[in-house]
Design a protein around this motif. Structure first.
Motif, PDB file in Angstrom:
ATOM      1  N   ASP A  74      39.832 -15.648-112.718  1.00 25.89           N
ATOM      2  CA  ASP A  74      39.812 -15.954-111.492  1.00 25.89           C
ATOM      3  C   ASP A  74      39.861 -15.071-109.882  1.00 25.89           C
ATOM      4  O   ASP A  74      39.729 -15.579-108.286  1.00 25.89           O
ATOM      5  N   GLU A  75      40.322 -14.284-110.305  1.00 28.30           N
ATOM      6  CA  GLU A  75      40.322 -12.519-109.276  1.00 28.30           C
ATOM      7  C   GLU A  75      40.978 -12.913-108.356  1.00 28.30           C
ATOM      8  O   GLU A  75      41.373 -12.232-107.136  1.00 28.30           O
ATOM      9  N   LYS A  76      42.231 -14.161-108.767  1.00 26.74           N
ATOM     10  CA  LYS A  76      43.748 -14.282-107.908  1.00 26.74           C
ATOM     11  C   LYS A  76      44.617 -13.377-107.762  1.00 26.74           C
ATOM     12  O   LYS A  76      45.561 -13.817-106.676  1.00 26.74           O
ATOM     13  N   LYS A  77      44.771 -13.135-108.877  1.00 24.09           N
ATOM     14  CA  LYS A  77      46.359 -12.271-110.057  1.00 24.09           C
ATOM     15  C   LYS A  77      45.770 -10.882-110.696  1.00 24.09           C
ATOM     16  O   LYS A  77      44.929 -11.519-111.234  1.00 24.09           O
ATOM     17  N   ASN A  86      57.714  -1.774-116.873  1.00 25.96           N
ATOM     18  CA  ASN A  86      57.475  -3.497-116.145  1.00 25.96           C
ATOM     19  C   ASN A  86      56.971  -3.984-116.392  1.00 25.96           C
ATOM     20  O   ASN A  86      55.976  -4.120-115.583  1.00 25.96           O
ATOM     21  N   LEU A  87      56.856  -5.263-116.278  1.00 21.98           N
ATOM     22  CA  LEU A  87      55.415  -6.392-116.349  1.00 21.98           C
ATOM     23  C   LEU A  87      55.209  -7.114-115.043  1.00 21.98           C
ATOM     24  O   LEU A  87      56.961  -7.679-115.414  1.00 21.98           O
ATOM     25  N   TYR A  88      54.534  -7.020-114.841  1.00 25.80           N
ATOM     26  CA  TYR A  88      54.333  -8.191-113.437  1.00 25.80           C
ATOM     27  C   TYR A  88      53.167  -8.861-112.891  1.00 25.80           C
ATOM     28  O   TYR A  88      52.064  -8.886-114.278  1.00 25.80           O
ATOM     29  N   LYS A  93      47.089  -7.736-103.531  1.00 25.85           N
ATOM     30  CA  LYS A  93      47.308  -7.024-102.904  1.00 25.85           C
ATOM     31  C   LYS A  93      48.991  -6.067-103.099  1.00 25.85           C
ATOM     32  O   LYS A  93      49.167  -5.210-102.447  1.00 25.85           O
ATOM     33  N   TRP A  94      49.734  -6.851-104.385  1.00 25.10           N
ATOM     34  CA  TRP A  94      50.636  -6.324-104.486  1.00 25.10           C
ATOM     35  C   TRP A  94      51.358  -6.747-103.630  1.00 25.10           C
ATOM     36  O   TRP A  94      52.753  -5.540-103.442  1.00 25.10           O
ATOM     37  N   GLU A  95      51.441  -7.682-102.766  1.00 23.12           N
ATOM     38  CA  GLU A  95      52.325  -7.997-101.872  1.00 23.12           C
ATOM     39  C   GLU A  95      53.579  -8.258-102.639  1.00 23.12           C
ATOM     40  O   GLU A  95      54.700  -8.930-102.418  1.00 23.12           O
ATOM     41  N   HIS A  96      53.534 -10.190-103.272  1.00 27.39           N
ATOM     42  CA  HIS A  96      53.761 -10.627-103.768  1.00 27.39           C
ATOM     43  C   HIS A  96      53.996 -10.850-105.093  1.00 27.39           C
ATOM     44  O   HIS A  96      52.783 -10.966-105.726  1.00 27.39           O
TER      45      HIS A  96
END
Length: 534
Positions: A74-77, A86-88, A93-96
């Motif tokens: 969905d191009e949101k994450k 580490n896996l995030y 925006k790599w802010e949250h």
């Protein structure tokens, strides 16, 4: 919930995908082509460990200190593996961001609500991007239904507790208890979550279907050889289909819509199942009659899945048959001694033992109006479908081949010579067609040719990306110097193939850089230039 090691056993293996420098992604709603894996857009990591990912609007998202990154459908994450292993999961925006796993060394696949990865020591895990919880597993198999839209639950066997379970990303749900067996194999899961599984021992397998918190035995079959020799070909999203145990009796069954099992009289093992018009994996509809493509040596077929009958000597090939199944589940062999066969839009296309390609109209348990299409044919390409039959001729020892197309009512047409195959690109024994992909209606095919070997690294070999649409006079060259590390089908857009994102490579004095490009079906646009690689 970080579980201890649990044996996850099933029929669907997760795709192992690693990107070295560049990728090719296709916006499509395919998923119906059996060779393709559903994956999301992966990024490019440059010499400064910055990941670059293209959005469908042409914008580029970047993430610092990255080893790998995947964009959600969905191009949101973003799913990001950083330099510290580490896996995030994060916003664009790599802010949250939220850490969901540690000690990761490789991302494998992302689909639905989960991402799969490997940790130190090649231990495998699954992380839920919504909850941040993980599920550890042995490096075996997990039933993760990627291809039927039901991908928000992972089904697995807890061999310690002897239970069949489902994991929704936050907790285990016990479905039922299972037998104490050497190996438990999940064969199918329908949209309602009913599971068909087999408890296997050396000499026998018991097949069950779950109903609520219990299970009901369907049958017992003799086991020979590998546990993978018991399997199902079922209609998309259902448990309706054909159950097969490859043994000396060729034990085959049809499980109908009411979950009643009907034994079949077979002389060979099932490899593909068709309605009169298409592969049953491409449809949600049941039929009154079916056609089975079978082989007398399933072990060889399974071990050489990608090679099928292609590039085998005339007197040493894997033999196929076509068998008819009527509405009362009676069987009749229609034709045998084939090198390949496919059914599309009411017609059977097959290669005989003399390498001749034929078309024949299906008429119940008979075929009629047989017509020879071509000779010296190597293989029918699995990108075929919807009446468009792609096939290859004149394969060379290094894997190059001539690509043709035919459609009922038209003459066969040569599309292009010296088309690249998996073999020529990766020095593999796979012969023909892993580097081709078709539009959802199969009228357009994309392929590669003119591989240029890199003087330093074979992983930096480039090719010319081409396209052909049925009815066109000639094929179109989209771009050259296209870097191919993996061909990935991106299912973000529920439409026919509308855009292809790819990387064009440049090399100067052993230094490599990429242009991030997109082809929209008519023209190519460079999204980002000169991304320098390590």
């Amino acid at each position: 919930m970080n579980k201890k090691q649990i044996g996850l056993i099933g029929v669907a293996a997760v795709a192992t995908v690693a990107v070295v420098g560049g990728i090719i992604c296709i916006s499509s709603n395919s998923g119906s082509q059996e060779w393709s894996e559903k994956v999301s857009m992966r990024g490019i990591v440059d010499e400064d460990d910055v990941a670059h990912v293209a959005l469908s609007n042409g914008k580029i998202v970047t993430v610092d200190d990255a080893m790998d990154v995947v964009l959600s459908n969905d191009e949101k994450k973003l799913i990001v593996l950083d330099k510290d292993e580490n896996l995030y999961v994060s916003d664009l925006k790599w802010e949250h961001k939220k850490k969901i796993a540690k000690d990761c060394i490789m991302l494998y696949n992302y689909e639905g609500n989960f991402v799969s990865y490997a940790t130190e020591g090649m231990n495998y895990g699954y992380a839920c991007i919504e909850t941040g919880e993980t599920l550890d597993c042995e490096p075996q198999f997990v039933y993760w239904p990627l291809n039927d839209g039901n991908n928000d639950i992972i089904y697995f066997v807890d061999s310690e507790d002897e239970e069949l379970k489902a994991w929704n990303g936050s907790k285990d749900i016990t479905i039922c208890e299972i037998d104490d067996a050497e190996y438990t194999r999940i064969l199918s899961v329908n949209e309602k979550g009913n599971v068909i599984y087999a408890s296997c021992n050396d000499d026998k397998a018991k097949v069950y279907i779950t109903k609520g918190n219990d299970s009901e035995k369907l049958c017992s079959v003799n086991m020979e050889g590998k546990y993978s020799n018991i399997y199902m070909n079922n209609i998309l999203g259902t448990n309706t289909g054909f159950l097969m145990a490859s043994n000396d009796k060729h034990s085959g069954y049809f499980l109908d819509e009411k979950q009643k099992l009907h034994e079949l009289d077979l002389d060979n093992d099932i490899v593909n199942v068709y309605t009169k018009n298409t592969d049953i994996k491409n449809t949600t509809d049941t039929a009154k009659e079916y056609y089975l493509v079978t082989t007398d040596d399933y072990d060889e077929y399974n071990d050489n899945y990608h090679s099928r009958s292609a590039l085998m000597d005339e007197d040493d090939y894997l033999e196929y048959q076509v068998t008819y199944v009527d509405k009362k589940y009676n069987t009749k062999e229609i034709i045998d001694d084939l090198k390949g066969a496919i059914i599309s839009n009411g017609y059977l296309y097959y290669i005989d033992k003399h390498d001749n390609l034929y078309e024949a109209k299906l008429n119940g348990s008979r075929i009629k109006n047989e017509k020879e299409i071509d000779d010296d044919v190597v293989a029918i390409d699995p990108t075929s479908g919807n009446g468009y039959i792609y096939y290859v001729k004149n394969a060379s020892d290094d894997g190059l081949q001539d690509l043709y197309v035919v459609k009922h009512g038209s003459e066969a047409k040569k599309i292009c010579g010296n088309v690249e195959s998996y073999k020529s690109a990766y020095n593999s024994s796979y012969p023909a067609y892993d580097l081709k992909f078709a539009s959802d209606n199969h009228s357009t095919i994309y392929f590669f040719k003119n591989r240029k070997e890199d003087r330093n690294y074979s992983s930096h070999d480039t090719m010319t990306l081409c396209k052909y649409s049925f009815g066109d006079k000639d094929y179109e060259k989209i771009d050259n110097k296209v870097l191919l590390n993996n061909t990935l089908v991106d299912n973000r857009n529920l439409s026919d193939i509308s855009r292809i994102t790819y990387c064009k490579q440049h090399e100067h004095d052993g230094k490599y850089s990429l242009d991030y490009c997109v082809y929209d079906g008519k023209k190519t646009k460079v999204l980002e230039e000169d991304i320098k690689l390590k």
